[in-house]
Write a protein that holds these residues in place. Sequence first.
Motif, PDB file in Angstrom:
ATOM      1  N   ILE A   1     -25.871  68.846   0.465  1.00 44.84           N
ATOM      2  CA  ILE A   1     -25.033  68.794   1.627  1.00 44.84           C
ATOM      3  C   ILE A   1     -26.290  69.038   3.077  1.00 44.84           C
ATOM      4  N   ARG A   2     -26.325  67.997   3.781  1.00 41.12           N
ATOM      5  CA  ARG A   2     -27.062  68.134   5.041  1.00 41.12           C
ATOM      6  C   ARG A   2     -26.387  68.234   6.171  1.00 41.12           C
ATOM      7  N   CYS A   3     -26.067  69.628   6.328  1.00 36.52           N
ATOM      8  CA  CYS A   3     -25.253  70.094   7.458  1.00 36.52           C
ATOM      9  C   CYS A   3     -25.990  70.604   8.898  1.00 36.52           C
ATOM     10  N   ASN A   4     -25.276  70.765   9.753  1.00 33.99           N
ATOM     11  CA  ASN A   4     -25.697  71.009  11.140  1.00 33.99           C
ATOM     12  C   ASN A   4     -25.363  72.526  11.583  1.00 33.99           C
ATOM     13  N   ILE A   5     -25.909  73.003  12.509  1.00 36.21           N
ATOM     14  CA  ILE A   5     -25.305  74.133  12.854  1.00 36.21           C
ATOM     15  C   ILE A   5     -24.144  74.421  13.477  1.00 36.21           C
ATOM     16  N   GLY A   6     -23.213  75.326  12.777  1.00 34.01           N
ATOM     17  CA  GLY A   6     -21.623  75.267  12.811  1.00 34.01           C
ATOM     18  C   GLY A   6     -21.026  74.769  12.298  1.00 34.01           C
ATOM     19  N   ASP A   7     -21.367  73.909  11.482  1.00 33.98           N
ATOM     20  CA  ASP A   7     -20.363  73.114  10.256  1.00 33.98           C
ATOM     21  C   ASP A   7     -19.666  74.161   9.414  1.00 33.98           C
ATOM     22  N   ARG A   8     -18.667  73.911   9.163  1.00 34.35           N
ATOM     23  CA  ARG A   8     -17.873  74.585   8.060  1.00 34.35           C
ATOM     24  C   ARG A   8     -17.649  73.970   6.963  1.00 34.35           C
ATOM     25  N   ILE A   9     -18.544  74.337   6.009  1.00 36.94           N
ATOM     26  CA  ILE A   9     -18.673  73.532   4.613  1.00 36.94           C
ATOM     27  C   ILE A   9     -17.813  74.446   3.725  1.00 36.94           C
ATOM     28  N   GLU A  10     -16.689  73.833   3.135  1.00 36.59           N
ATOM     29  CA  GLU A  10     -15.788  74.604   2.357  1.00 36.59           C
ATOM     30  C   GLU A  10     -15.730  74.002   0.913  1.00 36.59           C
ATOM     31  N   PHE A  11     -15.536  75.109   0.024  1.00 42.42           N
ATOM     32  CA  PHE A  11     -15.669  74.775  -1.467  1.00 42.42           C
ATOM     33  C   PHE A  11     -14.344  75.451  -1.960  1.00 42.42           C
ATOM     34  N   ASN A  12     -13.994  74.765  -3.154  1.00 42.20           N
ATOM     35  CA  ASN A  12     -12.897  74.987  -3.973  1.00 42.20           C
ATOM     36  C   ASN A  12     -13.711  74.834  -5.256  1.00 42.20           C
ATOM     37  N   ALA A  13     -12.878  75.242  -6.598  1.00 41.14           N
ATOM     38  CA  ALA A  13     -13.461  75.013  -7.816  1.00 41.14           C
ATOM     39  C   ALA A  13     -13.768  73.629  -8.066  1.00 41.14           C
ATOM     40  N   GLU A  14     -13.206  72.792  -7.127  1.00 36.08           N
ATOM     41  CA  GLU A  14     -13.343  71.291  -7.514  1.00 36.08           C
ATOM     42  C   GLU A  14     -14.429  70.173  -6.574  1.00 36.08           C
ATOM     43  N   GLN A  15     -14.250  70.693  -5.337  1.00 35.41           N
ATOM     44  CA  GLN A  15     -15.176  70.048  -4.507  1.00 35.41           C
ATOM     45  C   GLN A  15     -15.560  70.842  -3.331  1.00 35.41           C
ATOM     46  N   GLY A  16     -16.758  70.483  -2.830  1.00 36.44           N
ATOM     47  CA  GLY A  16     -17.051  70.940  -1.652  1.00 36.44           C
ATOM     48  C   GLY A  16     -17.485  69.974  -0.406  1.00 36.44           C
ATOM     49  N   GLN A  17     -17.147  70.054   0.798  1.00 41.97           N
ATOM     50  CA  GLN A  17     -17.618  69.106   1.766  1.00 41.97           C
ATOM     51  C   GLN A  17     -17.491  69.891   3.238  1.00 41.97           C
ATOM     52  N   ILE A  18     -18.004  68.972   4.154  1.00 43.55           N
ATOM     53  CA  ILE A  18     -17.814  69.603   5.660  1.00 43.55           C
ATOM     54  C   ILE A  18     -16.342  69.182   6.025  1.00 43.55           C
ATOM     55  N   THR A  19     -15.704  70.247   6.326  1.00 49.18           N
ATOM     56  CA  THR A  19     -14.450  70.058   6.920  1.00 49.18           C
ATOM     57  C   THR A  19     -14.071  70.276   8.492  1.00 49.18           C
ATOM     58  N   GLY A  20     -15.058  70.779   9.162  1.00 52.60           N
ATOM     59  CA  GLY A  20     -14.917  70.931  10.637  1.00 52.60           C
ATOM     60  C   GLY A  20     -16.210  71.685  11.056  1.00 52.60           C
ATOM     61  N   SER A  21     -15.920  72.452  12.294  1.00 48.57           N
ATOM     62  CA  SER A  21     -17.084  73.268  12.938  1.00 48.57           C
ATOM     63  C   SER A  21     -16.565  74.380  13.477  1.00 48.57           C
ATOM     64  N   VAL A  22     -17.238  75.320  13.743  1.00 47.10           N
ATOM     65  CA  VAL A  22     -16.954  76.305  14.808  1.00 47.10           C
ATOM     66  C   VAL A  22     -17.997  76.394  16.016  1.00 47.10           C
ATOM     67  N   GLU A  23     -17.665  77.100  16.998  1.00 46.76           N
ATOM     68  CA  GLU A  23     -18.541  77.239  18.244  1.00 46.76           C
ATOM     69  C   GLU A  23     -19.867  77.712  17.697  1.00 46.76           C
ATOM     70  N   ALA A  24     -21.009  77.154  18.063  1.00 45.73           N
ATOM     71  CA  ALA A  24     -22.270  77.564  17.766  1.00 45.73           C
ATOM     72  C   ALA A  24     -23.338  76.800  18.328  1.00 45.73           C
ATOM     73  N   GLY A  25     -24.587  77.480  18.157  1.00 46.46           N
ATOM     74  CA  GLY A  25     -25.604  76.732  18.812  1.00 46.46           C
ATOM     75  C   GLY A  25     -26.786  77.592  19.314  1.00 46.46           C
ATOM     76  N   ALA A  26     -27.294  77.675  20.396  1.00 39.87           N
ATOM     77  CA  ALA A  26     -28.404  78.297  20.894  1.00 39.87           C
ATOM     78  C   ALA A  26     -28.153  79.246  21.940  1.00 39.87           C
ATOM     79  N   VAL A  27     -28.598  80.383  21.944  1.00 40.72           N
ATOM     80  CA  VAL A  27     -28.540  81.114  23.298  1.00 40.72           C
ATOM     81  C   VAL A  27     -30.124  81.701  23.833  1.00 40.72           C
ATOM     82  N   MET A  28     -30.354  81.395  25.143  1.00 39.84           N
ATOM     83  CA  MET A  28     -31.602  81.948  25.255  1.00 39.84           C
ATOM     84  C   MET A  28     -31.854  83.136  25.890  1.00 39.84           C
TER      85      MET A  28
END
Length: 588
Positions: A447-474
């Motif tokens: 899984i090549r993910c980005n910052i903020g991606d929600r990667i969800e796993f259960n016993a059978e599969q895992g994948q990106i299912t959405g994202s949360v607020e994220a990024g960089a603060v200076m």
Amino acid sequence: MNNSQGSTPAKPAAPRAHKGYRSRRPRPKVKQPVPQNKPSVSVIPLGGVGEVGKNMTVIEYGDDIVVIDAGVKFPGEELLGIDLVIPDITYLVENVSKIRGIFLTHGHEDHIGALPFVLRQIQVPIYGTRLTLGLVKNKLTEHGLMRDAQLHEITADDIINVGSLELEFFRVNHSIPDGIGIAVRTPVGLIVHSGDFKLDQTPVDDKVLEFSKLARYGDEGVLLFICDSTNVERPGYTPSERTVGDTFRSVFAKTQSRIIIATFASNVHRIQQVINTAAEFNRKVAVVGRSMVTVVDVAQQLGYLTVPKGMLVETEEVDRLPDNQVTIITTGSQGEPMAALTRMATNNHRQIAIREGDTVIISATPIPGNEKLVARTIDNLFRIGADVVYKDVAMVHVSGHAAQQEIKLMLNLLRPKYAIPFHGEYRHQTTFSKLAQTMGIPADHIIRCNIGDRIEFNAEQGQITGSVEAGAVMVDGIGVGDVGNIVLRDRHHLAQDGVVIAVVTIDKENGTILAGPDLVSRGFVFVREAGDLLGEAKSKVREALTTRTAANTTEWSILKNLIRDTLNEYFYLKTKRRPIVLPIIMEI
């Protein structure tokens, strides 16, 4: 040790800080969510993927969250005036009651540097090994946060239960002692986070990576492996830290002059090798540079650095010793303008000046973006007449990160169902994906993910299912999040084209020009050589204002825009540059 922190009530969240500037990456097409009727665990990187630095990973199951690391990233040249970049922790602030702790893998700034900023917003327990917490304590004390900090010391032999999650730790080799990886047992499966690691078969402290634990995890079954990918492009193995000690010994044996060694302050093993070599050749050691002094003091107090009695001397004593008895350990291996070695190389250090005949060892590889700074420092040292030993001419540095064969061994030991590369840019993620596929992991399980991606796993599969607020603060000075896109754009504009200030005084009643316009130029043209240009520009502004006020228009906003438009058009016509124009109107 078997602690349970799951029942500890979390403190109320502090007021949310200004959100500031957030850098975002394009999101991949979202797949269908993991079926909700099956228990699932989420992994959310808030930093450290698609970049080197700012490491922070969230593991969430039900009402329990654990956070791995809280690091900073140092700004590139495009972030003018910015001191640090930290993760956006909006998601953690919103879910503070679920957080069971922040678990630190080691004491490098890109893994602990954001803690002072995080702890101003959320008060949660911090877990780390002895040296890591020693460095954290210094950092929190400096920021005035130590009194309320909840610090818990752990070892690689401990198991911590927090709510529905169980965390076990394993020792790894890196360029700082006391590094660990973390295995998180969830009701869905085992997640292994490598931390920063390499496989050093002959480490300076004789503590090798715990292969037996990794093999046991592999037998148990690993759902997900989050793997350091910094050196995934390098074939073979990363050399042992001891090879640098061999180079030191060779240089010391043939040198009768003073020896100045610049390295990363956190590399305690490197510092130990310098001290060991200096002792072997009957040299005293002076430590120069604020961060170097801090780390040496902490490492000595905690027993991670062994220094023979009487070996360390104050900087003031260096000039009273024969040259062949002097070794100086200093900061500045990255050519930072204010670091000790850089100031020595420009004869700008208060206590130490490089002399002709000195031997300077730069025991580090330039961080991407610092190559020019390091090259300039080396050039300045040669101009003085120093003998400079650096990575292009000798083995004076080895990486703390695993190369391809070491990553392959980790994959073979763990045999994970899924893998996520972290601590690397997109090219590292791509190379890791190809490497992992050669080890039998299917492409859609890497899984090549980005910052903020929600990667969800259960016993059978895992994948990106959405994202949360994220990024960089200076972080700029004491301001956190108060520098955003507009400020950065203006800084770039000022750096490229400069500024012109236009001052004019008008009659309050009828708008008649009483004085000016006067033009003040900074970073645009040299006034003495551009008198005709600015003189004609003044005439253009006066003509435009006279025409406008003759039409009985004295509204400030209209006049300011008129001045700005007139000067922008004229300056671009004459110079093909667009300085920032700041009109100032005074009424009498």
